[in-house]
Design an enzyme around this catalytic site. Structure first.
Site, mmCIF file in Angstrom:
data_model
loop_
_atom_site.group_PDB
_atom_site.id
_atom_site.type_symbol
_atom_site.label_atom_id
_atom_site.label_comp_id
_atom_site.label_asym_id
_atom_site.label_seq_id
_atom_site.Cartn_x
_atom_site.Cartn_y
_atom_site.Cartn_z
ATOM 1 N N GLY A 167 0.815 -1.217 0.000
ATOM 2 C CA GLY A 167 0.000 0.000 0.000
ATOM 3 C C GLY A 167 0.842 1.258 0.000
ATOM 4 O O GLY A 167 2.047 1.219 -0.257
ATOM 5 N N HIS A 210 2.254 4.571 -5.174
ATOM 6 C CA HIS A 210 2.820 5.681 -5.953
ATOM 7 C C HIS A 210 2.951 5.196 -7.394
ATOM 8 O O HIS A 210 2.538 4.068 -7.729
ATOM 9 C CB HIS A 210 4.166 6.107 -5.348
ATOM 10 C CG HIS A 210 5.117 4.981 -5.087
ATOM 11 N ND1 HIS A 210 5.699 4.260 -6.105
ATOM 12 C CD2 HIS A 210 5.560 4.413 -3.939
ATOM 13 C CE1 HIS A 210 6.483 3.330 -5.593
ATOM 14 N NE2 HIS A 210 6.401 3.386 -4.272
ATOM 15 N N HIS A 221 4.178 1.625 -8.175
ATOM 16 C CA HIS A 221 3.156 0.570 -8.095
ATOM 17 C C HIS A 221 2.245 0.615 -9.325
ATOM 18 O O HIS A 221 1.850 -0.421 -9.857
ATOM 19 C CB HIS A 221 2.287 0.744 -6.844
ATOM 20 C CG HIS A 221 3.036 0.647 -5.542
ATOM 21 N ND1 HIS A 221 3.297 1.736 -4.746
ATOM 22 C CD2 HIS A 221 3.575 -0.418 -4.892
ATOM 23 C CE1 HIS A 221 3.950 1.364 -3.663
ATOM 24 N NE2 HIS A 221 4.138 0.057 -3.714
ATOM 25 N N GLN A 277 7.791 -9.671 7.800
ATOM 26 C CA GLN A 277 9.007 -9.233 7.123
ATOM 27 C C GLN A 277 9.646 -7.998 7.770
ATOM 28 O O GLN A 277 10.599 -7.451 7.243
ATOM 29 C CB GLN A 277 8.739 -8.983 5.631
ATOM 30 C CG GLN A 277 7.888 -7.772 5.319
ATOM 31 C CD GLN A 277 7.476 -7.738 3.856
ATOM 32 O OE1 GLN A 277 6.725 -8.581 3.379
ATOM 33 N NE2 GLN A 277 7.975 -6.749 3.115
ATOM 34 N N MET A 302 11.223 6.048 -6.626
ATOM 35 C CA MET A 302 9.986 6.209 -5.857
ATOM 36 C C MET A 302 9.887 5.117 -4.800
ATOM 37 O O MET A 302 10.258 3.963 -5.056
ATOM 38 C CB MET A 302 8.773 6.139 -6.778
ATOM 39 C CG MET A 302 8.669 7.352 -7.644
ATOM 40 S SD MET A 302 7.065 7.410 -8.454
ATOM 41 C CE MET A 302 7.332 8.864 -9.460
ATOM 42 N N SER A 316 7.454 4.165 -0.974
ATOM 43 C CA SER A 316 6.476 4.600 0.032
ATOM 44 C C SER A 316 7.200 5.266 1.200
ATOM 45 O O SER A 316 6.652 6.139 1.871
ATOM 46 C CB SER A 316 5.684 3.401 0.547
ATOM 47 O OG SER A 316 5.116 2.700 -0.537
ATOM 48 N N ARG A 317 8.451 4.854 1.448
ATOM 49 C CA ARG A 317 9.195 5.397 2.585
ATOM 50 C C ARG A 317 9.756 6.789 2.297
ATOM 51 O O ARG A 317 10.259 7.445 3.217
ATOM 52 C CB ARG A 317 10.313 4.432 3.001
ATOM 53 C CG ARG A 317 9.783 3.151 3.641
ATOM 54 C CD ARG A 317 10.889 2.307 4.243
ATOM 55 N NE ARG A 317 10.368 1.244 5.090
ATOM 56 C CZ ARG A 317 10.196 -0.028 4.697
ATOM 57 N NH1 ARG A 317 10.508 -0.389 3.461
ATOM 58 N NH2 ARG A 317 9.721 -0.927 5.540
HETATM 59 P P1 AMP Z 1 5.986 -2.313 -1.610
HETATM 60 O O1 AMP Z 1 4.610 -1.772 -1.533
HETATM 61 O O2 AMP Z 1 7.048 -1.327 -1.244
HETATM 62 O O3 AMP Z 1 6.132 -3.648 -0.907
HETATM 63 O O4 AMP Z 1 6.239 -2.624 -3.142
HETATM 64 C C1 AMP Z 1 5.347 -3.408 -3.866
HETATM 65 C C2 AMP Z 1 5.939 -3.667 -5.223
HETATM 66 O O5 AMP Z 1 6.150 -2.425 -5.887
HETATM 67 C C3 AMP Z 1 7.304 -4.376 -5.171
HETATM 68 O O6 AMP Z 1 7.366 -5.348 -6.194
HETATM 69 C C4 AMP Z 1 8.263 -3.247 -5.405
HETATM 70 O O7 AMP Z 1 9.490 -3.652 -5.979
HETATM 71 C C5 AMP Z 1 7.477 -2.388 -6.370
HETATM 72 N N1 AMP Z 1 7.995 -1.018 -6.379
HETATM 73 C C6 AMP Z 1 8.175 -0.206 -5.307
HETATM 74 N N2 AMP Z 1 8.729 0.962 -5.689
HETATM 75 C C7 AMP Z 1 8.908 0.885 -7.025
HETATM 76 C C8 AMP Z 1 9.445 1.769 -8.008
HETATM 77 N N3 AMP Z 1 9.921 2.972 -7.690
HETATM 78 N N4 AMP Z 1 9.475 1.354 -9.298
HETATM 79 C C9 AMP Z 1 8.997 0.131 -9.637
HETATM 80 N N5 AMP Z 1 8.474 -0.758 -8.758
HETATM 81 C C10 AMP Z 1 8.434 -0.377 -7.467
#
Ligand code: AMP
Length: 286
Positions: A30, A33, A36, A60, A182, A184-185
């Site tokens: 979630g 951005h 995603h 995790q 990009m 979320s953090r």
């Molecule tokens: P997360 O919500 O951070 O667990 O990420 C969910 C998915 O989005 C994971 O497969 C991440 O590698 C991918 N993701 C996160 N940030 C990016 C980004 N800047 N560009 C492409 N994929 C991303």
């Protein structure tokens, strides 16, 4: 778009729709951005039905990490999914028994370096939850970002080693206009942190440039990156170049594909980034 909050509900909804339709699945935590959204676009191009999961997986996170404070703007996420053409959001309250899971998966070899060294148990939590999600959704395709390159490499090995019939698709990193990957953090960054964080992508680009100019000594590449990071006052958790698939350490770039990786704490955010290194051997002068 429909939202399922329990495993039973998700299974029931997919059962009626699956038929001969193909399903592409995008697992996320979630706080969505454009990174995603690019995974969702890829999913839409691949399959008839797109399922996005939004779940902050406790398994995790380490004891001193940001599980409690991880942003959870669900209404905004749902709106973004709707606009991107997602068919189902799976937003479970929990995926584990109340007393915690008694059986989990372990990501061995590929997780003993990079983020795996800094975050013990992190990838065991990732492979466990991704398996649970795969078992619930049973997709044809699962889409992951190259932003988490090590995670992608581990998931690819997981479906290979455990013979899971799902095609894993990797998607390029989406960056801000100034190069910051990009994440979320990134929300945790102050304006000053945000400027400092630019050094991560700049350091990776410096390595790429040198490699393209014919430099194959990894210590030399790392020294160039380190100079940029030090000037920005960034202390890295790791700065490394590895084989892109096996994640094995390298001393020289060669014809096998290589990737440069950085992790650093910037303000209260732990940031990661990576880029491919293409070594261009210099033409011998006659
Ligand atoms: P997360 O919500 O951070 O667990 O990420 C969910 C998915 O989005 C994971 O497969 C991440 O590698 C991918 N993701 C996160 N940030 C990016 C980004 N800047 N560009 C492409 N994929 C991303």
């Amino acid at each position: 778009m429909r939202v399922a909050h329990t495993t039973a509900e998700m299974r029931r909804q997919l059962k009626t729709l699956r038929g001969n339709n193909t399903i592409a699945f995008v697992p996320t935590m979630g706080c969505l951005h454009d990174g995603h959204i690019s995974l969702i676009k890829e999913a839409k191009a691949l399959a008839d039905i797109v399922v996005v999961s939004i779940y902050v997986n406790p398994l995790q996170f380490g004891p001193n990490e940001d599980l409690e404070t991880y942003p959870r703007p669900f209404e905004r996420d749902a709106q973004m999914c709707e606009e991107a053409g997602v068919d189902f959001i799976f937003h479970p309250t929990s995926l584990y028994p109340k007393s915690g899971p008694k059986v989990t998966l372990k990501a061995t070899k590929l997780s003993d370096c990079l983020c795996g060294s800094d975050r013990p148990g992190h990838f065991d939590g990732v492979v466990t939850v991704v398996n649970i999600l795969f078992n619930i959704i049973r997709p044809d395709f699962a889409i992951f970002g190259e932003k988490d390159w090590q995670q992608l490499a581990i998931i690819r090995r997981m479906v290979n080693d455990l013979q899971i019939p799902i095609e894993i698709i990797g998607v390029n990193i989406v960056r801000e206009a100034d190069g910051l990957a990009m994440s979320s953090r990134n929300r945790y960054l102050s304006e000053t942190d945000r400027q400092q964080a630019l050094a991560l992508s700049q350091a990776l680009i410096a390595m790429q440039t040198l490699a393209a100019q014919g430099e194959n000594n990894i210590e030399t590449l790392k020294a160039a990156a380190q100079e940029i990071l030090t000037a920005a006052n960034i202390t890295t958790q790791y700065l490394d170049v590895r084989n892109a698939t096996s994640l094995k350490s390298k001393r020289k770039l060669n014809h096998l594909s290589s990737r440069a990786f950085i992790a650093a704490q910037v303000g209260s955010a732990r940031l990661i980034d990576n880029m491919p290194l293409t070594y261009t051997p210099l033409e011998p002068t006659s």
